[in-house]
Design a protein around this motif. Structure first.
Motif, PDB file in Angstrom:
ATOM      1  N   UNK A   1      24.334  26.960 -30.844  1.00 49.91           N
ATOM      2  CA  UNK A   1      25.404  26.515 -31.735  1.00 49.91           C
ATOM      3  C   UNK A   1      25.757  25.052 -31.474  1.00 49.91           C
ATOM      4  N   UNK A   2      25.784  24.646 -30.208  1.00 52.28           N
ATOM      5  CA  UNK A   2      26.065  23.246 -29.884  1.00 52.28           C
ATOM      6  C   UNK A   2      24.976  22.344 -30.451  1.00 52.28           C
ATOM      7  N   UNK A   3      23.720  22.747 -30.299  1.00 53.81           N
ATOM      8  CA  UNK A   3      22.620  21.940 -30.828  1.00 53.81           C
ATOM      9  C   UNK A   3      22.689  21.850 -32.348  1.00 53.81           C
ATOM     10  N   UNK A   4      23.006  22.981 -32.992  1.00 51.75           N
ATOM     11  CA  UNK A   4      23.093  22.966 -34.453  1.00 51.75           C
ATOM     12  C   UNK A   4      24.248  22.095 -34.928  1.00 51.75           C
ATOM     13  N   UNK A   5      25.392  22.186 -34.253  1.00 57.70           N
ATOM     14  CA  UNK A   5      26.537  21.371 -34.639  1.00 57.70           C
ATOM     15  C   UNK A   5      26.251  19.887 -34.406  1.00 57.70           C
ATOM     16  N   UNK A   6      25.576  19.571 -33.317  1.00 64.94           N
ATOM     17  CA  UNK A   6      25.225  18.185 -33.032  1.00 64.94           C
ATOM     18  C   UNK A   6      24.249  17.647 -34.069  1.00 64.94           C
TER      19      UNK A   6
ATOM     20  N   UNK B   1      26.116  16.996 -37.239  1.00 64.32           N
ATOM     21  CA  UNK B   1      26.986  15.827 -37.098  1.00 64.32           C
ATOM     22  C   UNK B   1      26.188  14.531 -37.201  1.00 64.32           C
ATOM     23  N   UNK B   2      25.016  14.506 -36.573  1.00 65.29           N
ATOM     24  CA  UNK B   2      24.174  13.311 -36.628  1.00 65.29           C
ATOM     25  C   UNK B   2      23.612  13.094 -38.026  1.00 65.29           C
ATOM     26  N   UNK B   3      23.388  14.201 -38.747  1.00 66.28           N
ATOM     27  CA  UNK B   3      22.880  14.062 -40.108  1.00 66.28           C
ATOM     28  C   UNK B   3      23.978  13.719 -41.102  1.00 66.28           C
TER      29      UNK B   3
ATOM     30  N   UNK C   1      33.364  20.297 -35.124  1.00 67.78           N
ATOM     31  CA  UNK C   1      32.464  21.437 -34.954  1.00 67.78           C
ATOM     32  C   UNK C   1      31.744  21.368 -33.615  1.00 67.78           C
ATOM     33  N   UNK C   2      31.333  20.166 -33.228  1.00 68.43           N
ATOM     34  CA  UNK C   2      30.662  19.983 -31.952  1.00 68.43           C
ATOM     35  C   UNK C   2      31.608  20.315 -30.812  1.00 68.43           C
ATOM     36  N   UNK C   3      32.838  19.860 -30.925  1.00 69.70           N
ATOM     37  CA  UNK C   3      33.815  20.102 -29.863  1.00 69.70           C
ATOM     38  C   UNK C   3      34.135  21.591 -29.731  1.00 69.70           C
ATOM     39  N   UNK C   4      34.274  22.269 -30.867  1.00 68.36           N
ATOM     40  CA  UNK C   4      34.564  23.703 -30.812  1.00 68.36           C
ATOM     41  C   UNK C   4      33.394  24.482 -30.207  1.00 68.36           C
ATOM     42  N   UNK C   5      32.177  24.076 -30.540  1.00 59.90           N
ATOM     43  CA  UNK C   5      31.003  24.748 -29.984  1.00 59.90           C
ATOM     44  C   UNK C   5      30.925  24.544 -28.477  1.00 59.90           C
ATOM     45  N   UNK C   6      31.228  23.335 -28.002  1.00 59.29           N
ATOM     46  CA  UNK C   6      31.219  23.088 -26.562  1.00 59.29           C
ATOM     47  C   UNK C   6      32.336  23.859 -25.858  1.00 59.29           C
ATOM     48  N   UNK C   7      33.479  23.954 -26.513  1.00 63.02           N
ATOM     49  CA  UNK C   7      34.585  24.715 -25.930  1.00 63.02           C
ATOM     50  C   UNK C   7      34.220  26.184 -25.776  1.00 63.02           C
ATOM     51  N   UNK C   8      33.560  26.746 -26.787  1.00 56.75           N
ATOM     52  CA  UNK C   8      33.134  28.145 -26.699  1.00 56.75           C
ATOM     53  C   UNK C   8      32.144  28.341 -25.555  1.00 56.75           C
ATOM     54  N   UNK C   9      31.270  27.354 -25.332  1.00 51.80           N
ATOM     55  CA  UNK C   9      30.309  27.442 -24.237  1.00 51.80           C
ATOM     56  C   UNK C   9      31.015  27.410 -22.884  1.00 51.80           C
ATOM     57  N   UNK C  10      32.036  26.573 -22.742  1.00 50.29           N
ATOM     58  CA  UNK C  10      32.793  26.509 -21.487  1.00 50.29           C
ATOM     59  C   UNK C  10      33.580  27.801 -21.238  1.00 50.29           C
ATOM     60  N   UNK C  11      34.094  28.407 -22.299  1.00 52.53           N
ATOM     61  CA  UNK C  11      34.826  29.669 -22.134  1.00 52.53           C
ATOM     62  C   UNK C  11      33.909  30.765 -21.599  1.00 52.53           C
ATOM     63  N   UNK C  12      32.662  30.746 -22.013  1.00 50.79           N
ATOM     64  CA  UNK C  12      31.705  31.720 -21.485  1.00 50.79           C
ATOM     65  C   UNK C  12      31.438  31.484 -20.003  1.00 50.79           C
ATOM     66  N   UNK C  13      31.452  30.232 -19.588  1.00 54.90           N
ATOM     67  CA  UNK C  13      31.288  29.944 -18.155  1.00 54.90           C
ATOM     68  C   UNK C  13      32.462  30.516 -17.364  1.00 54.90           C
ATOM     69  N   UNK C  14      33.670  30.408 -17.935  1.00 55.98           N
ATOM     70  CA  UNK C  14      34.839  30.998 -17.271  1.00 55.98           C
ATOM     71  C   UNK C  14      34.705  32.519 -17.174  1.00 55.98           C
ATOM     72  N   UNK C  15      34.207  33.134 -18.251  1.00 58.30           N
ATOM     73  CA  UNK C  15      33.983  34.588 -18.216  1.00 58.30           C
ATOM     74  C   UNK C  15      32.974  34.956 -17.133  1.00 58.30           C
ATOM     75  N   UNK C  16      31.953  34.129 -16.977  1.00 54.59           N
ATOM     76  CA  UNK C  16      30.940  34.386 -15.960  1.00 54.59           C
ATOM     77  C   UNK C  16      31.533  34.310 -14.559  1.00 54.59           C
ATOM     78  N   UNK C  17      32.397  33.337 -14.332  1.00 51.84           N
ATOM     79  CA  UNK C  17      33.041  33.207 -13.016  1.00 51.84           C
ATOM     80  C   UNK C  17      33.942  34.403 -12.721  1.00 51.84           C
TER      81      UNK C  17
END
Length: 294
Positions: free
Chosen positions: A39-44, A47-49, A56-72
């Motif tokens: 999702x981050x790659x697609x949003x990026x 955005x570049x296009x 959208x890029x920021x929200x995708x990165x935020x979702x990725x960080x939340x998963x890291x918190x879940x993993x911890x």
């Protein structure tokens, strides 16, 4: 000893199921992290296009960080569960466990009443026998106490005879009858209390069995519905939303919501399976006699 051992086995099974759940949930998080990176790659790329927003890029990165918190958080839960397993086993080191779900399938028919040999019932019955023995001890205090004594003495004086004496004494509990009556009444009251406790234990086990049986049926229905219907629909909704985003008919926010719905249902499915197996372990503990306890 039997009751304590059965309780330890139940605690071990519960901790084991928590550890297996965390392993399974960790694998789910890792799968979601792969999707989040996509999702981050697609949003990026959008955005570049110039067809996507930076938000959208920021929200995708935020979702990725939340998963890291879940993993911890899951890693901490797994460590705690392994520590509980080590404590139940009396080991100083956390054991290695099989990450697959255990097979704790219950019998075809679950009785509504605990068998007479169930460890907690045997414990209550043993307390009744102990109290009854106390009554017998209290009754022996009413009997006379007979004491026989003898002594022999040798004389070292020339011409003096040796001597020997013997005597019998009897203690009659005449003046202590009031105190003895109180002790006997107290012992009998303890017997009645132990019998009431045994009855309460039997009724409590019966209520727990019925409650656990109803809970297990509900959990089975929910797990089947989630596993067979709701989760496949959530995956289809995510795939459809992702396709719509690629065609410009949906936003990154819609994609993230669909992905979060899939993730939440996957965790809920795992939690229900954990709870279902824990309930089966509880029923096994409640309905198994001492000699058949694992």
């Amino acid at each position: 000893r039997e009751a304590k051992r059965a309780q330890l086995v139940l605690a071990l099974r519960r901790a084991w199921l928590v550890a297996v759940y965390t392993r399974q949930a960790m694998a789910t998080v890792q799968r979601q992290q792969s999707l989040a990176r996509e999702n981050v790659d697609a949003a990026m790329a959008s955005y570049r296009a110039g067809s996507g927003a930076q938000s959208d890029v920021l929200r995708a990165r935020l979702a990725e960080d939340e998963l890291r918190n879940d993993q911890s958080a899951l890693a901490a839960d797994e460590a705690a569960a392994l520590a509980d397993i080590a404590q139940a086993l009396g080991s100083e080191h956390a054991p290695q466990i099989d990450p697959a779900w255990p097979n704790l399938a219950p019998g075809a028919m679950t009785p509504e009443q605990a068998p007479p040999g169930q460890p907690l019932l045997r414990l209550a019955q043993a307390k009744v026998l102990t109290a009854q023995a106390g009554v017998q001890v209290a009754k022996t205090n009413f009997r006379p106490a007979i004491t026989v004594g003898a002594s022999y003495g040798k004389s070292f004086v020339p011409g003096s005879p040796n001597y020997f004496s013997a005597g019998v004494s009897m203690n009659l509990p005449i003046f202590s009858s009031h105190r003895l009556d109180q002790e006997l009444d107290s012992a009998r009251a303890q017997v009645m209390e132990a019998r009431y406790d045994e009855q309460d234990q039997r009724l409590a086990l019966q209520q727990q069995i019925r409650s656990a049986t109803a809970r297990m049926r509900s959990q089975q229905e929910k797990w089947q519905r989630l596993h067979a219907q709701m989760l496949p629909l959530a995956h289809e909704a995510y795939d459809s939303t992702l396709t719509a985003y690629s065609n410009g008919r949906a936003s990154m926010g819609d994609v993230l919501k669909a992905q979060q719905a899939v993730f939440a249902l996957e965790l809920q499915t795992l939690q229900l399976r954990r709870d279902l197996l824990a309930t089966q372990a509880e029923l096994d503990y409640l309905t198994t006699p001492s000699e058949q306890q694992p």
